[in-house]
Design a protein around this motif. Sequence first.
Motif, short mmCIF file in Angstrom:
data_model
loop_
_atom_site.label_atom_id
_atom_site.label_comp_id
_atom_site.label_asym_id
_atom_site.label_seq_id
_atom_site.Cartn_x
_atom_site.Cartn_y
_atom_site.Cartn_z
N ILE A 139 -5.18 1.64 -2.17
CA ILE A 139 -6.16 0.54 -2.13
C ILE A 139 -7.49 1.18 -2.47
O ILE A 139 -8.01 1.96 -1.67
N PHE A 167 -5.50 -1.93 -6.75
CA PHE A 167 -4.33 -1.22 -6.23
C PHE A 167 -3.91 -0.20 -7.27
O PHE A 167 -3.82 -0.55 -8.44
N THR A 207 0.82 -1.20 0.00
CA THR A 207 0.00 0.00 0.00
C THR A 207 0.86 1.26 0.00
O THR A 207 0.66 2.17 -0.80
#
Length: 402
Positions: free
Chosen positions: A275, A378, A232
């Motif tokens: 995300i 993502f 992330t």
Amino acid sequence: MEYRLPEFDDWETAQPHAMWAEARGHCPVVSVEPQPWEETGSFHVLGHDDVGVVLRDPRTFSSTINGDFMGPFMGDLILALDGEEHRDYRNLVAPAFRRSNLDRWRTELIEPIVGRLLGAVQPVGRADLVADFTAHYPVQVICGIVGVPLEDHEQFTTWAEQINFGPLDPEAGMAASAAMAEYLAPLVEARRSAPTGDLLSELVNAEVDGERLSEERLYGFLRLLLPAGAETTYRALGSALVALLTLPHVRERVEADRSLIPRLVEETLRWETSITMVMRRTTVDTELAGCPIPAGSPVTVLSGSAGRDPGRWPDPDDFDLDREAGAHFGFGGGPHLCLGMHLARLEMEVGVAAVLDMLPGVRLDGDAPAPEVSGYAFRGPAALPVVFDAHPRRGDATVSNG
Ligand code: HEM
């Protein structure tokens, strides 16, 4: 209107913002036909306010769905629990992310890692800030926080990836899950008898009301940390650097006033959070934005779309350093609000400042394709080629976050 999910092999390159904008224009909640890997259709929540409603109502929108795919590989997952069970688990692990630990991680891990990675490219005068910097940085920080020795980083990262892709390759996922636990077991035992003050020591010895983390939860948490914290953060930092290097109004102001870096980070997390979605499942028949949702339905909560909702954010596609900070859902919301958000912000802030400080005159490489933030679930840039004024390697590189 047709709401079409990208094909599976498009997910890395997909550009969903236009589709989300069109869908939001029709309705903030849309129903989606079952995908080949799903038994039932699902509901996608696109609007800012409705995303907030779902995240803050865990009784109606349960997180247990997160255990269906990842549970077999990660073990007992904090992300898959609801109610009291979740609260008890979270109370045991949350103190490890307190301010004093962040300060220590900053000086002992974050700044030296950034200094080493950028110091290695300084003499060259050109770099791909993804391949040479962001792809290694948060992962090394997490390994350092957990206490994995530097020489084992790559092995640990490979296991984390195999666990993450477990649903696609279950044999490799299960093997990696067992291997990681076997590797960590002696470290866990050592910290039980002789705590060293690192994250592992805190987790194995954490106690609230006489309760401790079970073995399953301890390993479940450790298996989650790398995908949750590294995948992330490295993508979000890449997007922050794309904003810095491609938008002249951002670059000019941040270059002149480094105190704007936290705003740059916050606006990145609204504009291009890394995300774009989290999953929930309805526990009862319910209704959202006038759309009936039967009990047992998977619900995809699109924080990536919420960040661009014009009902909440004026001119949402514009990157605006003066926007009100912190009201986005980039870190989720409600009881599962990201536990690592302060660490992620810190890593991004130090990373942006160091790129400006350590790579003088840094600019896009005009001979390379322009960088682009891409991806469906993502998002981040796949590459970020830059040039800068090279200077010979000097002793120990230092970084600051002026
Ligand atoms: C920019 C970077 C990051 C982003 C965008 C991000 C995003 C998120 C989101 C959206 C959730 C909520 C998931 C849900 O509701 O189902 C979450 C939860 C979580 N994140 Fe992060 N995260 C980031 C960095 C980190 C870091 C650095 C760590 C730790 C080292 C971390 C650890 C966690 C954990 C443990 C949870 C689960 C919390 C719970 O279930 O109570 N994250 N994150």
